[in-house]
Design a protein around this motif. Sequence first.
Motif, PDB file in Angstrom:
ATOM      1  N   GLN A 199       9.036  -4.296  -7.512  1.00 42.12           N
ATOM      2  CA  GLN A 199       7.784  -3.681  -7.065  1.00 42.12           C
ATOM      3  C   GLN A 199       7.996  -2.279  -6.494  1.00 42.12           C
ATOM      4  N   TYR A 200       9.250  -1.973  -6.106  1.00 41.55           N
ATOM      5  CA  TYR A 200       9.493  -0.669  -5.500  1.00 41.55           C
ATOM      6  C   TYR A 200      10.109   0.336  -6.473  1.00 41.55           C
ATOM      7  N   LEU A 201      10.551  -0.185  -7.641  1.00 39.65           N
ATOM      8  CA  LEU A 201      11.333   0.683  -8.515  1.00 39.65           C
ATOM      9  C   LEU A 201      10.557   1.887  -9.025  1.00 39.65           C
ATOM     10  N   ARG A 202       9.264   1.706  -9.231  1.00 40.12           N
ATOM     11  CA  ARG A 202       8.505   2.833  -9.778  1.00 40.12           C
ATOM     12  C   ARG A 202       7.634   3.514  -8.732  1.00 40.12           C
ATOM     13  N   VAL A 203       7.979   3.330  -7.443  1.00 38.20           N
ATOM     14  CA  VAL A 203       7.250   4.039  -6.389  1.00 38.20           C
ATOM     15  C   VAL A 203       8.014   5.326  -6.128  1.00 38.20           C
ATOM     16  N   GLU A 204       7.344   6.432  -6.359  1.00 32.83           N
ATOM     17  CA  GLU A 204       8.047   7.708  -6.244  1.00 32.83           C
ATOM     18  C   GLU A 204       8.534   7.955  -4.818  1.00 32.83           C
ATOM     19  N   ASN A 259       0.824  -1.209   0.000  1.00 32.10           N
ATOM     20  CA  ASN A 259       0.000   0.000   0.000  1.00 32.10           C
ATOM     21  C   ASN A 259       0.860   1.262   0.000  1.00 32.10           C
ATOM     22  N   LEU A 260       1.930   1.192  -0.757  1.00 30.80           N
ATOM     23  CA  LEU A 260       2.865   2.329  -0.744  1.00 30.80           C
ATOM     24  C   LEU A 260       2.268   3.585  -1.369  1.00 30.80           C
ATOM     25  N   GLU A 261       1.233   3.419  -2.168  1.00 30.84           N
ATOM     26  CA  GLU A 261       0.626   4.594  -2.799  1.00 30.84           C
ATOM     27  C   GLU A 261      -0.701   4.957  -2.130  1.00 30.84           C
ATOM     28  N   THR A 314      -8.532  -3.336  -5.462  1.00 29.43           N
ATOM     29  CA  THR A 314      -8.181  -3.224  -6.872  1.00 29.43           C
ATOM     30  C   THR A 314      -7.106  -4.213  -7.277  1.00 29.43           C
ATOM     31  N   GLY A 315      -6.419  -4.763  -6.288  1.00 28.82           N
ATOM     32  CA  GLY A 315      -5.403  -5.754  -6.608  1.00 28.82           C
ATOM     33  C   GLY A 315      -4.167  -5.193  -7.262  1.00 28.82           C
ATOM     34  N   GLY A 316      -3.971  -3.943  -7.249  1.00 30.71           N
ATOM     35  CA  GLY A 316      -2.737  -3.375  -7.813  1.00 30.71           C
ATOM     36  C   GLY A 316      -2.995  -2.018  -8.412  1.00 30.71           C
ATOM     37  N   THR A 317      -1.970  -1.461  -8.912  1.00 34.12           N
ATOM     38  CA  THR A 317      -2.084  -0.124  -9.475  1.00 34.12           C
ATOM     39  C   THR A 317      -1.990  -0.175 -10.981  1.00 34.12           C
ATOM     40  N   ALA A 318      -2.531   0.815 -11.638  1.00 33.47           N
ATOM     41  CA  ALA A 318      -2.536   0.834 -13.094  1.00 33.47           C
ATOM     42  C   ALA A 318      -1.174   1.203 -13.653  1.00 33.47           C
TER      43      ALA A 318
END
Lengths: 380, 262, 146, 433, 286
Positions: free
Chosen positions: E279-284, A252-254, A376-380
């Motif tokens: 999974q972390y590479l494109r997390v700003e 849930n980093l975003e 949503t199971g993920g991000t777009a």
Amino acid sequence: MSTQLPSECHMFLPKSEFQLLIDLLRGDGFTVVGPMIDQEAIVYDEITSVEELPLGWTDRQEPGHYRLQQRDDDAYFGFVVGPHSWKKYLFPPLTTVASAQKTDSGWQMRTPDPETTKFAFLGVRACELAAIAVQDRVFTGGPYVDPIYSERRQQAFIIAVNCTEAAPTCFCSSMNTGPRCTSGFDLALTELEDGFVVEAGSEAGESLMSRLSTQQVTAAQLASAESCRQQAVDQQSRQLDTEGIRDLLLENLEHSRWEEVGSRCLGCTNCTMVCPTCFCCSVEDVTDLAGENVERNRHWDSCFNLSFSHMSHGTTRNTITQRYRQWLTHKLASWHDQFDTSGCVGCGRCITWCPVGIDLTEEVAAIRNDDCTSETGGTA
Amino acid sequence: MSAPAARPKLAVFKFASCDGCQLSLLDAEDQLLDVVGLVDIAYFLEATSKIVDGPYDVALVEGSITTPRDEERIQEIRRQSGYLITIGACATAGGIQALRNWANLDDFIRTVYASPQYISSLSTSTAIADHVAVDFELRGCPINQYQLIEVIQALVAGRKPHTRTHSVCMDCKQQGNVCITVATGEPCLGPVTQSGCGAICPTYNRGCYGCYGPAKQIHAQSLTDHLIRQGTAPAEMVPLLRNFNSGAEPFRDESNRIESLT
Amino acid sequence: MSLQFTSQLPEVAREALAGIAAERTIAKGQTLCREGESCHELFLVASGHVGLDMLVPGRGQVRVMTLGPGEVLAWSALVGNQGATATGIALEETETIVFPDDALINLCQTNHDVGYPMMRELAKAISRRLVTSRLQLLDLFEQESL
Amino acid sequence: MSNRTIKVEALTRVEGEGGLYVQLDGDEVRDVKLSIYEPPRFFEAFLQGRKLEEVPDITARICGICPVAYQMSAVHALEAALGVSMTPEIRRLRRLLYCGEWIESHALHMHLLHAPDFLGFHGVTDMAAHFPDEVNRGLRLKKHGNELLEVLGGRAIHPINVCVGGFYRAPKREKLTKLLPDFEWGLEAAVEATQWVATLDFPDFSRPYEMVALHHPDEYAMNEGQVASTSGLSIDVRDYEQHFEERHVQHSTALHSVRQGTDASYHVGPLARVNLSLEQLSPRARQLADELDIDWPCWNPFQAIVARGLELVHAYEEAIEIIRDYRPIQPSQIKYTHHAGFGCAATEAPRGLIYHRYEVDRDGKIVFAKIVPPTSQNQQQIEEDLRDWLPRVIVDDDQQTALDCERLIRCYDPCISCSTHFLRLTIDRGEPA
Amino acid sequence: MSTVTAGTPATDPWLAQTVRIAGITDEIEGVATYHLDFADASAAGSFSFRPGQFNMLYLPGVGEAAISISSDPLLHGTLDHTVRIAGQVTTELARAGVGATFGLRGPFGSSWPIDECLEGDVILVTGGIGLAPLRPAIYELLNRRTEFGNVTLLYGARHPFGLLYSAEYDDWQANGVDVNTTVDRASPAWQGNVGVVTQLLDRMPVADPERTSVLCCGPEVMMWYTARSALGRGIPKERIWISLERNMNCAIGLCGHCQFGPTFVCKDGPVVRYDRVSQYLRVEGF
């Protein structure tokens, strides 16, 4: 948890004989550090006498709020935890890790002299024992051992004290770190009205216990100690649901909650300074004016500082939101990958000492309640 | 690692200020003679009557711009200076005298002077950077002499000076201080103020009053909202943000915001 | 040969396309299409390399990209001929598969089993080209050169 | 060369920025102006409406050289307004703080700012090569003052520990006693320094001053006492404004302090203090005063440097005594409640008497503030001195004449930064009136 | 890596060893290679590293910078660091001349998984200064050339004069590394490829993707798109390796600066398997 330990492991130390404990330790060359009142709080500092302990005082804690309060009894340890943690002795806020001198044949590199102070910690709570265990893993459990921590740690003598009360900010039960002291101490005390039930946790502890003026513990004293300890369990109201917490946070980093808490967070570093496990630091050079005598000084640093993730071509974590996320995901999630444990011991210091009362248990709950991966199971 | 051979030609200029920041250099007693050996002091009225004409490699500028004449003088100093460093809250944020920015200057003049017609002063006190390009800002009221020495050392070595931008809190906690706001409720600007002073106010049992100005990336509103919720009157928060760095944008904007609430 | 472009096409489409395509060897230095001029063939590079040049006044012909095996050029032939946006020059002896525009457009319009996959692969190729162009725009190594 | 103007565009080795111009007609002095072009900062104006607790922090910023003087005068004046009286312990700690400022300021002025005049140097930078021991001694003594200010005040410039009612936090005893070895050395060094400055080549120039300073029967006056003068004045500080006024004088752009109802100038500073309170000097300083080849009272402004030396010795001796006896005080701050009132106080800044008066409202806000710093009081005196001094030093070389004028001005250790907030001036740099 | 204990210069992880600049080779603008000797000969004897590892170069009074080692791991006599002037340490280093001494701690970090590439094809994809950490891998692949299938270097730079080590390409090519270069901005004289390096990967033949390994080093965006291209070519995610860059302060996993999610870039990296961090590479700002 409430398993009755065989009574021969326990002794009773009357309060009248309590000073001898400090005297013996000092006689053995220990600098005894314990709780005392200073700056309107219970802090840890060197003590020589039981008189210096916060006899009859307690603390009232809430998010962003701490007040001392007089108790109606004469308990030595009738409080929870204050702003200090033992890490300031094992992992000092400022130390020299190396030095360099310019000579005719070039730079000469040196290591600092070994630390000679032996500390005895009096009044270490279960969550703090857990915190020391966490820092043991960080500083001595990997391929590289920090010599400064290691020396200080090996020499330390630990006298734990079982909590008999919990603050509203405590959540050690959730983190499985307390409130009962189960390991990691030389001696453990449970305070009763007229003395302490003492338990040895190491040979050094046993040996010291044998030199104290202890008495055989009675069944009534043991029962009373147990009920005191149970009170701390029962009082604990705050919880952190740790079920699947690593994946919950890292997936849930975003999450929008990060922006929300990021707007409240001051980026002031207080939570990391009071945290007993936070180990971030920086090494910087200090030189004389000629630049020929250089000391490499290590000081506590914090992932909340903008400069912390700075590289020559830019800063990785450019906003307070990103830095709060880094702290929380490290503490509760990636710490598991790195050290096979949580970085949080549930002491609640970061909640109490946040100047705006940000509460990590609330933040985790908010993310859990609105776990975007489950929808949503993920991000777009 | 060889430093550039020539000693940089240093000038110290003063605008509206108390002189305290340039005194910081003279207060570096142990290093003073070494420091003056590193540079060629060409213009430093407080310390020496030797005056060498510009241009100067490095100019240390103390004080804020408060008069029409100083508006022109700083332009000339900029032209004469290779590397221009502002020192202290007056130069970096307008100083305490920037309180006039919220007042009617004529009222101010009449309060202090019997013959206002003699006073030639601008209605504002502004930072040097509001007038000319500044190469480096050293914060504080007063500045920290060790940071000043670092700046001079860096310039002599031809590198960028290194001063830290974190909050006062980090220094405060590392000294073993208890958070004064949490433990007593007294307002403290430490969380939003830049490091540099050594967290002296909390060390002496009082809240930080922000003399090093805002730290990098602060959420001043979060702090003030919380303090107000905890019982500090908004009317007390305004002067706390409006003192020696009242002209620094985050403090200025937040003080204006709270004022508009009251 | 297996080219990224054609390998994704269904058998039926490949066969139909083969019916209108021709193989052509372009000699080194020969122009495949010229910037601003109409081009009536779509090229698929099978081997060798083609340089894409654009004319910049004051700088002359500037090479903006090099194409290699599996890449298409002169797609304006398929999407409406507004004139080529760059000049394509064979940088070495280059094997190409050539599709005449009228036949290709006709095939795609009349046989959607060919037309749709063909357009999809072309869209993918354009998408790849766009990504590489963007990466070029990002100038990732900029900080490395002082 | 009948009509000429001598200008010193920028006075050096003084605090703050000012200039001087002198108009001469032959050897006759037509005009002398000590011009101060420090921009006004309006302290008295923006203090209005601030909480009285902020006053010591704000007024400190008038001057980075003597912030303690502003803080001390402010807190005493405000305590007078609130009717708070100090405990003897807080009173002693405040004297100790003031000792720190005297040591710092006097050591700086004696060694680094004024001595170069007698020895023929531009400043510390060139003097250090020829008098390294003296310069290093000056720096060490100055550092002691700063260290004391740091322990007691939190920092040397704009200390943060002074508050209305006392101190925010009393220092730990060890932190102060740690200073003792240095201070014991410093006392001896201060004696040597005083003996050294006493041997400098002083011009034979005495003036019939009225010297004004605080005087206290039991101690060398710093924070309290009667306002006294060598002409026999002895008044309560509450009556200060009945005897002294700030006046706009025709020939000057600046406001000058004069004796009320007259045009008479007066002289404040260390020379005034020593002349008025010689008997209250600490034993070592008192003895030293006798040993030196100077007759007290002394009327030669150039010998103010010796008076500074005696006060330096006194400050060391008193500081050592206070530190030795010090036990942490509880409480460090006397509690008070806000109520409307007004109060004034005068204390002795390193450069001389400083006077503050405040009116506060019942919420503890400042209604009115008046601040009279020492340099404003000396300004007219300096100009009058120059009128007398010039005929003796006029030479064809304007630069030399100017230099000699500057030497006299520096005897007062003028602090121009302080002066500005009250000055009325038009900036007219370099253009003779 | 075995546990290192405190005490001697060789084992205190905080203690630098003194090195001397034996020579300096100017590479491209703003980039030079420093050839270092150990002041203490025994230190030189005990120093060995794996391709991809880095050292902390320590300029007393200035600070430390993590710089990858760019020499041949088999040649014990030389220890090369190719350094781009970027921060304070490298700026100061650029002022140092032959004979100057400074400090070195290392080697630190993980290495390129050469042994996991055995018998398969190896594609090295890199850009700009990123070739420096891969050069020891190229040397090792050349030293053990027969143990691998095709070895291809795909190398991009901003412009033709941004290509590092260009004098060595012929030698590499002759010894069995297929060297392909490309530039983002061509100069008039440039006859080679124009375009980003991922394009080279898109069109090169990949005969046996299941047994092909990709070793990639460059800006994070470039590595991300390289991995995308590689995956598009059927190369398994477990066979894609990238080299991360973060603020390394202690180099021994004790200071927290270089964290990238669960990874301490200094000790778990810099070389990491793509799928472990993707999974972390494109997390700003993570």
